[in-house]
Enzyme design. Sequence first.
Site, PDB file in Angstrom:
ATOM      1  N   GLU A 117       0.824  -1.212   0.000  1.00 62.37           N
ATOM      2  CA  GLU A 117       0.000   0.000   0.000  1.00 62.37           C
ATOM      3  C   GLU A 117       0.859   1.264   0.000  1.00 62.37           C
ATOM      4  OE1 GLU A 117      -3.605  -1.764   2.753  1.00 62.37           O
ATOM      5  OE2 GLU A 117      -1.755  -1.134   3.716  1.00 62.37           O
ATOM      6  N   ASP A 150      -7.836  -4.971   8.756  1.00 59.65           N
ATOM      7  CA  ASP A 150      -7.430  -3.737   8.071  1.00 59.65           C
ATOM      8  C   ASP A 150      -7.291  -3.930   6.571  1.00 59.65           C
ATOM      9  OD1 ASP A 150      -5.212  -5.333   8.135  1.00 59.65           O
ATOM     10  OD2 ASP A 150      -3.852  -3.851   8.968  1.00 59.65           O
TER      11      ASP A 150
HETATM   12  P1  NAD Z   1       2.177 -10.632  13.610  1.00 52.54           P
HETATM   13  O1  NAD Z   1       2.035 -11.607  12.476  1.00 52.54           O
HETATM   14  O2  NAD Z   1       3.532 -10.311  14.129  1.00 52.54           O
HETATM   15  O3  NAD Z   1       1.288 -11.119  14.859  1.00 52.54           O
HETATM   16  C1  NAD Z   1      -0.009 -11.606  14.728  1.00 52.54           C
HETATM   17  C2  NAD Z   1      -0.270 -12.611  15.836  1.00 52.54           C
HETATM   18  O4  NAD Z   1      -1.651 -13.009  15.772  1.00 52.54           O
HETATM   19  C3  NAD Z   1       0.554 -13.894  15.707  1.00 52.54           C
HETATM   20  O5  NAD Z   1       1.310 -14.092  16.882  1.00 52.54           O
HETATM   21  C4  NAD Z   1      -0.498 -14.978  15.498  1.00 52.54           C
HETATM   22  O6  NAD Z   1      -0.142 -16.214  16.100  1.00 52.54           O
HETATM   23  C5  NAD Z   1      -1.711 -14.361  16.185  1.00 52.54           C
HETATM   24  N1  NAD Z   1      -2.993 -14.916  15.798  1.00 52.54           N
HETATM   25  C6  NAD Z   1      -3.430 -15.272  14.544  1.00 52.54           C
HETATM   26  N2  NAD Z   1      -4.706 -15.737  14.622  1.00 52.54           N
HETATM   27  C7  NAD Z   1      -5.078 -15.643  15.935  1.00 52.54           C
HETATM   28  C8  NAD Z   1      -6.280 -15.944  16.640  1.00 52.54           C
HETATM   29  N3  NAD Z   1      -7.337 -16.444  16.016  1.00 52.54           N
HETATM   30  N4  NAD Z   1      -6.324 -15.712  17.964  1.00 52.54           N
HETATM   31  C9  NAD Z   1      -5.237 -15.200  18.628  1.00 52.54           C
HETATM   32  N5  NAD Z   1      -4.077 -14.908  18.011  1.00 52.54           N
HETATM   33  C10 NAD Z   1      -3.990 -15.130  16.676  1.00 52.54           C
HETATM   34  O7  NAD Z   1       1.437  -9.298  13.114  1.00 52.54           O
HETATM   35  P2  NAD Z   1       1.553  -7.815  13.722  1.00 52.54           P
HETATM   36  O8  NAD Z   1       2.627  -7.058  13.034  1.00 52.54           O
HETATM   37  O9  NAD Z   1       1.538  -7.889  15.219  1.00 52.54           O
HETATM   38  O10 NAD Z   1       0.182  -7.222  13.187  1.00 52.54           O
HETATM   39  C11 NAD Z   1      -1.052  -7.704  13.711  1.00 52.54           C
HETATM   40  C12 NAD Z   1      -2.184  -7.213  12.842  1.00 52.54           C
HETATM   41  O11 NAD Z   1      -2.299  -5.799  12.960  1.00 52.54           O
HETATM   42  C13 NAD Z   1      -1.997  -7.496  11.355  1.00 52.54           C
HETATM   43  O12 NAD Z   1      -3.214  -7.973  10.847  1.00 52.54           O
HETATM   44  C14 NAD Z   1      -1.635  -6.166  10.754  1.00 52.54           C
HETATM   45  O13 NAD Z   1      -2.058  -6.053   9.413  1.00 52.54           O
HETATM   46  C15 NAD Z   1      -2.412  -5.232  11.661  1.00 52.54           C
HETATM   47  N6  NAD Z   1      -1.893  -3.863  11.753  1.00 52.54           N
HETATM   48  C16 NAD Z   1      -2.809  -2.860  11.803  1.00 52.54           C
HETATM   49  C17 NAD Z   1      -2.383  -1.556  11.939  1.00 52.54           C
HETATM   50  C18 NAD Z   1      -3.390  -0.455  12.040  1.00 52.54           C
HETATM   51  O14 NAD Z   1      -3.023   0.716  11.977  1.00 52.54           O
HETATM   52  N7  NAD Z   1      -4.639  -0.763  12.255  1.00 52.54           N
HETATM   53  C19 NAD Z   1      -1.001  -1.259  11.968  1.00 52.54           C
HETATM   54  C20 NAD Z   1      -0.093  -2.304  11.961  1.00 52.54           C
HETATM   55  C21 NAD Z   1      -0.550  -3.618  11.852  1.00 52.54           C
END
Ligand code: NAD
Length: 348
Positions: A64, A235
């Site tokens: 993005e 997101d």
């Molecule tokens: P990451 O991959 O490091 O961590 C995600 C975690 O979620 C993993 O540890 C995984 O095991 C766990 N997980 C997956 N399914 C699960 C479930 N059903 N129940 C509990 N845990 C579960 O990712 P990250 O960098 O920590 O990002 C997390 C999310 O936040 C991503 O989807 C990312 O796109 C989003 N994000 C959003 C913003 C925003 O501004 N809204 C900014 C950054 C990241």
Amino acid sequence: MTQPSDKALVPFVSVDHMMQLIHRIGIGPMLQGLAEYIEADFRRWELFDKTPRIASHSAEGVIELMPTSDGEVYGFKYVNGHPKNTREGLQTVTAFGLLADVGNGYPVLLSEMTILTALRTAATSAMVAKHLAPKGADTMAMIGNGAQSEFQSLAMKAICGLTTVRLYDTDPAATRKCAANLAGHGLTVVSCTTPEEAIEGAQILTTCTADKQYATILTDNMVGSGVHINAIGGDCPGKTELAPAILHRSDIFVEFPPQTRIEGEIQQLDADHPVTELWQVMTGAAPGRVSDRQITLFDSVGFAIEDFSALRYVRDQLADTGLYHALDLLADPDDPRDLFGMLQRAAP
Ligand code: NAD
């Protein structure tokens, strides 16, 4: 050999320099500083140039571009989201970003933004929780203990006075990592084995998981009255975390509706379902939390203005730190029309 002029050298904040800057400022004060910059920019929301981010989707993830401008400074972030990356030893989210002078179009800052995105996302969550979470909220359930989770927890501590975080992840190794990283940061950390256990006694429920599907991280019966939900992980189109019934019971607060309707939890609702824009809560134009029993939901997707504010904050902290490289990024011949001559003079 021609030396680039000072005005053509662009300060570049590498990952190493960003980490040094965070340690120099301290992570708590830096999260507070970022939240202040983000809130200041939300208060002058109307003067920004705004567009939903430009997303290039693939089967595995998304890349993005997130541009915005306040008329004087222009900024953009490049960011990816690839949930399968962690299985290959790569980050789910990586990013870099740039600020430029609107007056002449020259970049004035280039920065890593993988760490800065984690900080700005956490600072935004906590800034919003400060306005919407129930008074005296001191306990948060943190569901999804990946890359963002420690930042989310520490921002809620620094900005909202959180004292306890209750961790849950489908992968116990992620919970162990998060608990170990948070040790010594002044939070009581409780590791849980089910999401139901994690939400016990929590007034703030944060979902921050990564899965490219309509997931149900919170079911309707898990959400009691009066809580604040900080939904971070939904997101992207086709990527959500909350059961639709929760959305119907909540007052929903969003960053930029045209983007959130495509990417947020509310993609599961009708296009005219009422939402409140957060900037209006910040300026007092719209109410935030109005009752103890209300469920408030921050349907976070991450908006360009938050990245702009974060880059602005970093630029303002850099002076006298030396924590940047002067990057020879722009060709800037002494005679602006003699680009070719500059190339020719550089011949070996
Ligand atoms: P990451 O991959 O490091 O961590 C995600 C975690 O979620 C993993 O540890 C995984 O095991 C766990 N997980 C997956 N399914 C699960 C479930 N059903 N129940 C509990 N845990 C579960 O990712 P990250 O960098 O920590 O990002 C997390 C999310 O936040 C991503 O989807 C990312 O796109 C989003 N994000 C959003 C913003 C925003 O501004 N809204 C900014 C950054 C990241």
